[in-house]
Structures are given as structure tokens and as C-alpha cells.
Design an enzyme around this catalytic site. Structure first.
Site, PDB file in Angstrom:
ATOM      1  N   LEU A  82       3.637  -1.964  -1.763  1.00 35.60           N
ATOM      2  CA  LEU A  82       3.514  -0.661  -1.085  1.00 35.60           C
ATOM      3  C   LEU A  82       2.230  -0.641  -0.279  1.00 35.60           C
ATOM      4  O   LEU A  82       1.186  -1.043  -0.791  1.00 35.60           O
ATOM      5  CB  LEU A  82       3.394   0.470  -2.116  1.00 35.60           C
ATOM      6  CG  LEU A  82       4.576   0.745  -3.048  1.00 35.60           C
ATOM      7  CD1 LEU A  82       4.142   1.716  -4.137  1.00 35.60           C
ATOM      8  CD2 LEU A  82       5.755   1.316  -2.268  1.00 35.60           C
ATOM      9  N   HIS A  83       2.297  -0.216   0.971  1.00 38.50           N
ATOM     10  CA  HIS A  83       1.056  -0.056   1.727  1.00 38.50           C
ATOM     11  C   HIS A  83       1.131   0.974   2.847  1.00 38.50           C
ATOM     12  O   HIS A  83       0.123   1.298   3.453  1.00 38.50           O
ATOM     13  CB  HIS A  83       0.604  -1.400   2.315  1.00 38.50           C
ATOM     14  CG  HIS A  83       1.420  -1.841   3.495  1.00 38.50           C
ATOM     15  ND1 HIS A  83       2.655  -2.406   3.361  1.00 38.50           N
ATOM     16  CD2 HIS A  83       1.176  -1.771   4.829  1.00 38.50           C
ATOM     17  CE1 HIS A  83       3.141  -2.687   4.558  1.00 38.50           C
ATOM     18  NE2 HIS A  83       2.273  -2.308   5.471  1.00 38.50           N
TER      19      HIS A  83
END
Ligand code: UD1
Length: 362
Positions: free
Chosen positions: A204-205
């Protein structure tokens, strides 16, 4: 011999550059100058990729680092313009949709240097997403546009971009096929004490997922319920941005049920991908790579540019705000048939290098 400058700066661009640099080297197609903007700078976000993918050392480092979007883009624009004035290349190559991409395109366009955009024609909502802004501007200023699929070509056509458009396929698929024998599956499984098929790979980013506390909590809750229900470990190589937000929002308690690790290089990540049960990600690259590895992915986004994989039913979109409820039911749906060759056959780099070379002759 023609001189071409490639501009990279962030992880997904290093991966793409590896394929082009190797094809240019093999065919001695042009004098290739590599510039690194410094958008990603930690050793495991940058140097590691150059080492393991044998990417030549850049001739120039702009060292722009992290900052607000406008400032980061402006810094690359200013510093890259100096390089272009010094080198006076015949063309500039930019990759994907990062701030480095749009800054390099603007610098070249202002100097009337033609731009080749690799991964052109991707479109996704919302329109104000940083990457979407970068894509639209880059495509409208590029002379050569290399699309991964027919859908990307159609997106460009709708915006009246017709000349110089090629369907090349995805160069990340070239790299995936080429490096597959070297994926470090056994090494990473051993290092993390994992069993094949017994874990979900998570990354996730995206700002809309990790900079918003409610969304981040919803995703972490969803992962928690899913891992409990399925008895699967969550393996989470964590982007520095996500790490910072989890600490800032006091959410570290969620990390207790996960196997979180530092960001890893391409060969270990692909090894983890080969050994996993399935994937949860908001990465444009990893959702495609999951498909190449024949693993299904829940894509934590309201929309994606890689629509072909969603429409085939292989990957599924799960917006963050509903992830808590939806995520546990999404994964494990193995009914979709594997769709072949959505993004070419792994020969994109040959086509791209040939097309660029012949455009310079004309
Ligand atoms: C960028 C791209 C995104 C791409 C992603 C791949 C833009 C707008 N976004 O997002 O399209 O999918 O790269 O990873 O260009 N940081 C570090 N060390 C680093 C790099 C970043 O600590 O080496 C931290 C900094 O706190 C920084 C934050 O991560 O502020 C975000 O980095 P940035 O490059 O701005 O965006 P990404 O989220 O990496």
C-alpha cells in the site's frame, strides 16, 4: 549516432528502464544517457534496483528528494533543463506517471526536444489524482506514445492524440519473463519463515489510501478479518510513506498480526509473489505483475488504469472505504478464467527501440 536521454526517478521507472537500457545496449541503437531525478533515494527504494537489474549507473543524479508535489516537480524541471541544455539530445524518454515523468516532459517540450512516453494512454478516475494529472499532461506533450493495450490507444484517440501512437505491450512483462528464472522465492520464504501458498502479499502506498486515517483503518481492519478467517499470514513490505502514516495515526497495533518488512527489491518481491496465495495492493505495477504470475489481486482503488484485468474478472477493485467489509469476501474467489496476453507477449522493448530509432531517421 543519435543521442537519447532517459529520465527515471521512482521504483517503477527503474524497472522499466532496465528493459530499455538492455535492448539499447544489445542493438547499439543510440547513445543512451541516463538521468536519475532522486525522487526515490533510500538504498532499498533505488540502489538495490540498479544492482540487481544491472541498470547502468546514471550519468546524472538530480537529487531532488521528497517534497510537496509542486516543489518536487519544479525541482526536477529546473535541474533536468540544465542537463538537456548541456547534452542537447535528439529525444527524451519518460516512463509511467510520476512527478519525475511530467517534469521531464515539460522540460523537454519547452526546449522543443521530442518526448517518447512509455506506458502512454492510461486513464483512471479521479481526475485530480496526482498520477492522472501527470499522465494527461505527459501524453499531450509527447511525440511518440507507447501503449500497453488497445484500450490505452483508444483513450488517446478520444483526446485526439493519434499520430505517433504505438501499441507496444507492457515492458514490465518483458522484464517479468526475462527475470523469472532468477526470482528469489526460496531465499525470501526462508528468510521470512513462510510456507508457499500460506500467505497474502500486501503493498500500500497511494495517498488516498494511506494519508487518510479512516481509509487506512478500513483496509487494516479488512486485512485483519481476512487473515483470521482464512488462516493466512499477511506479508507486508512497507513503503516509507505508509510506515510514517501508520506511526502518525497511532495504528501500530494493527502491525502485530502482520509480517511487516522493509521495502524489498524486484527479485525478492517477485519471489514473494510467486509463493503467495493472493495479493492485496494499490500498486499499478504489482496488480499487473500479480496477473503475470497468475495470482489474483484485490486492488485497493476506486478505479484503475489496468481495466482489462478487472473486466476479465481476474483482479477485483476494492475501494478503501469499503475494504473493511468487502476485502474478506473478495479474495478466495478463484472462479475467473485466466485471461491470456492482455498486455502483449513480452516483446515491447524491441518494438519501442525500433520505433524510436526509425522515427529519428525520418
Ligand atoms: C511515487 C509515484 C507513484 C508511484 C510510486 C512508486 C508520484 C506522484 N507518485 O509515489 O506514482 O506509484 O512512486 O513507489 O510521483 N520516501 C522515503 N524514501 C524514498 C522515497 C520516498 O522515505 O526513497 C517517503 C517520503 O516521506 C516521501 C514519501 O515517501 O514524502 C512519498 O514519496 P513520493 O516519491 O513523493 O511518492 P510515492 O508515494 O513513492
Amino acid at each position: 549516432m543519435n543521442k537519447i536521454v532517459s529520465l527515471v526517478g521512482a521504483r517503477p521507472q527503474f524497472v522499466k528502464e532496465a528493459v530499455i537500457a538492455s535492448e539499447v545496449h544489445k542493438t547499439n541503437a543510440w547513445n543512451h544517457i541516463l538521468v536519475h531525478s532522486g525522487q526515490h533515494y533510500d538504498a532499498n527504494m533505488s540502489d538495490l534496483f540498479f544492482e540487481e537489474l544491472h541498470i547502468p549507473t546514471p550519468q546524472y543524479f538530480l537529487e531532488v528528494g521528497s517534497s510537496r508535489h509542486g516543489k518536487q516537480t519544479a525541482l526536477v524541471l529546473e535541474k533536468f533543463e540544465d542537463i538537456l541544455l548541456r547534452e542537447n539530445p535528439d529525444m527524451v524518454i519518460v516512463y509511467g506517471d510520476t512527478n519525475t515523468t511530467v517534469a521531464g516532459t515539460l522540460a523537454a517540450a519547452k526546449l522543443k526536444i521530442p518526448v517518447a512516453h512509455i506506458e502512454a494512454g492510461m486513464r483512471q478516475s479521479p481526475k485530480d489524482m496526482p498520477e492522472e494529472i501527470n499522465r494527461v499532461v505527459t501524453d499531450h506533450l509527447s511525440s511518440l506514445l507507447f501503449c500497453c493495450s488497445e484500450l490505452s490507444r483508444q483513450n488517446l484517440q478520444k483526446e485526439n492524440i493519434i499520430d505517433g501512437v504505438f501499441i507496444s505491450g507492457d515492458i514490465m512483462y518483458d522484464l517479468f519473463l526475462r527475470m523469472k528464472p532468477y526470482f528469489l522465492k526460496d531465499k525470501i520464504l526462508q528468510r521470512l519463515h513462510l510456507h508457499e501458498g500460506q500467505y497474502t502479499l500486501v503493498t500500500l502506498h497511494r495517498d488516498f489510501n494511506v494519508d487518510n486515517k479512516e481509509n487506512l483503518v478500513s483496509i487494516l481492519e479488512g486485512l485483519h478479518s481476512y487473515s483470521k478467517a482464512m488462516g493466512l499470514t499477511i506479508v507486508f513490505p512497507m513503503h516509507p510513506r505508509t510506515q510514517k502514516r501508520i506511526e502518525e495515526f497511532n495504528l501500530t497495533q494493527y502491525l502485530d498480526f502482520m509480517n511487516t518488512i522493509e521495502p524489498i527489491g524486484y527479485l525478492e518481491l517477485m519471489g514473494l509473489l510467486e509463493g503467495c496465495a493472493n495479493v492485496v495492493t494499490d500498486s499499478g505495477g504489482l496488480q499487473k505483475e500479480a496477473y503475470y504470475a497468475q495470482k489474483q489481486a484485490a486492488v485497493i482503488m476506486p478505479d484503475t488504469g489496468w481495466k482489462e484485468i478487472i473486466e476479465s474478472g481476474w483482479n477485483q477493485l476494492v475501494p478503501a472505504n469499503v475494504a473493511k467489509e468487502v476485502l474478506p469476501q473478495t479474495l478466495g474467489n478463484k472462479s475467473a478464467a485466466y485471461p491470456d496476453n492482455l498486455y502483449g507477449k513480452g516483446e515491447a522493448s524491441k518494438l519501442i527501440v525500433k520505433a524510436i530509432t526509425s522515427s529519428l531517421k525520418n
